[in-house]
Motif scaffolding. Structure first.
Motif, PDB file in Angstrom:
ATOM      1  N   THR A  45       0.801  -1.209   0.000  1.00  0.00           N
ATOM      2  CA  THR A  45       0.000   0.000   0.000  1.00  0.00           C
ATOM      3  C   THR A  45       0.838   1.265   0.000  1.00  0.00           C
ATOM      4  N   ARG A  46       2.145   1.169   0.216  1.00  0.00           N
ATOM      5  CA  ARG A  46       2.957   2.378   0.219  1.00  0.00           C
ATOM      6  C   ARG A  46       4.393   2.100  -0.182  1.00  0.00           C
ATOM      7  N   GLN A  82       7.130  17.792   6.435  1.00  0.00           N
ATOM      8  CA  GLN A  82       5.752  17.336   6.269  1.00  0.00           C
ATOM      9  C   GLN A  82       5.110  17.991   5.045  1.00  0.00           C
ATOM     10  N   SER A  83       5.328  19.275   4.886  1.00  0.00           N
ATOM     11  CA  SER A  83       4.767  20.012   3.762  1.00  0.00           C
ATOM     12  C   SER A  83       5.291  19.486   2.421  1.00  0.00           C
ATOM     13  N   VAL A  84       6.595  19.250   2.333  1.00  0.00           N
ATOM     14  CA  VAL A  84       7.188  18.722   1.103  1.00  0.00           C
ATOM     15  C   VAL A  84       6.619  17.338   0.794  1.00  0.00           C
ATOM     16  N   CYS A  85       6.520  16.488   1.814  1.00  0.00           N
ATOM     17  CA  CYS A  85       5.973  15.145   1.592  1.00  0.00           C
ATOM     18  C   CYS A  85       4.527  15.214   1.119  1.00  0.00           C
ATOM     19  N   ARG A  86       3.738  16.095   1.703  1.00  0.00           N
ATOM     20  CA  ARG A  86       2.332  16.210   1.307  1.00  0.00           C
ATOM     21  C   ARG A  86       2.186  16.775  -0.101  1.00  0.00           C
ATOM     22  N   GLN A  87       3.107  17.626  -0.521  1.00  0.00           N
ATOM     23  CA  GLN A  87       3.039  18.195  -1.865  1.00  0.00           C
ATOM     24  C   GLN A  87       3.482  17.209  -2.933  1.00  0.00           C
ATOM     25  N   SER A 136       4.657   6.907   7.760  1.00  0.00           N
ATOM     26  CA  SER A 136       4.014   6.220   8.874  1.00  0.00           C
ATOM     27  C   SER A 136       4.515   4.788   8.830  1.00  0.00           C
ATOM     28  N   ILE A 137       4.873   4.254   9.980  1.00  0.00           N
ATOM     29  CA  ILE A 137       5.484   2.926  10.033  1.00  0.00           C
ATOM     30  C   ILE A 137       4.610   2.021  10.898  1.00  0.00           C
ATOM     31  N   GLY A 193       1.504   6.559  -0.759  1.00  0.00           N
ATOM     32  CA  GLY A 193       0.591   5.504  -0.335  1.00  0.00           C
ATOM     33  C   GLY A 193      -0.747   5.601  -0.996  1.00  0.00           C
ATOM     34  N   LYS A 194      -1.489   4.553  -0.817  1.00  0.00           N
ATOM     35  CA  LYS A 194      -2.875   4.536  -1.261  1.00  0.00           C
ATOM     36  C   LYS A 194      -3.675   3.798  -0.203  1.00  0.00           C
TER      37      LYS A 194
END
Length: 151
Positions: free
Chosen positions: A22-23, A38-43, A50-51, A144-145
């Motif tokens: 899934t990721r 966090q911002s870069v990862c979300r963009q 998350s582990i 991820g999905k």
């Protein structure tokens, strides 16, 4: 008939593998504070990593490749000893993900009351410790999905 059975078995195996994965973890070797990471990862991906289990720890270690330092992951203390993952969509997480922890011995210690974010030690079996969120570190994102569900 034999060929149809083989194709059916192969298709089932491919589908079960794709649903299980899934990721994908991605190492970003650009030092940023936790919030900017966090911002870069979300963009660019889904979120900070998350582990959920030791398999994810191993996958994150592989993503870090030859990097032996520390890197941000998506765990953060939102209140005293109230650790939460960056992604707030609870339907995304597997059974153990909200409770799985891989702390280095003696951690978290919230040194000086300022250590609210979690970093990952790629060179120490993927163990974690807490640190000040303003420290600039490389980071681990994931693409991820939502897992496939039969509801």
């Amino acid at each position: 008939m034999d060929h149809q059975v083989i194709i059916l078995i192969f298709a089932g195996a491919v589908l079960s593998v794709s649903f299980a994965q899934t990721r994908q973890f991605h190492f970003v070797n650009t030092p940023l504070n936790w919030r900017d990471a966090q911002s870069v990862c979300r963009q660019n991906y889904t979120d900070l990593a998350s582990i959920e289990d030791t398999a994810d720890v191993d996958a994150a270690i592989v993503a870090l490749s030859n990097y032996t330092g520390k890197a941000w992951i998506g765990l953060r203390d939102v209140m005293v000893n109230s650790w939460r993952w960056s992604l707030s969509d609870s339907s995304f997480y597997g059974d153990g993900e909200s409770t799985f922890r891989n702390w280095y011995p003696g951690e978290p210690n919230n040194l000086n009351g300022q250590q609210l974010c979690v970093r990952f030690y790629g060179s120490v079996n993927g163990l974690w410790d807490d640190d000040d969120c303003s420290v600039a570190l490389p980071f681990v994102c994931y693409q991820g999905k939502l897992p496939f569900r039969f509801d």
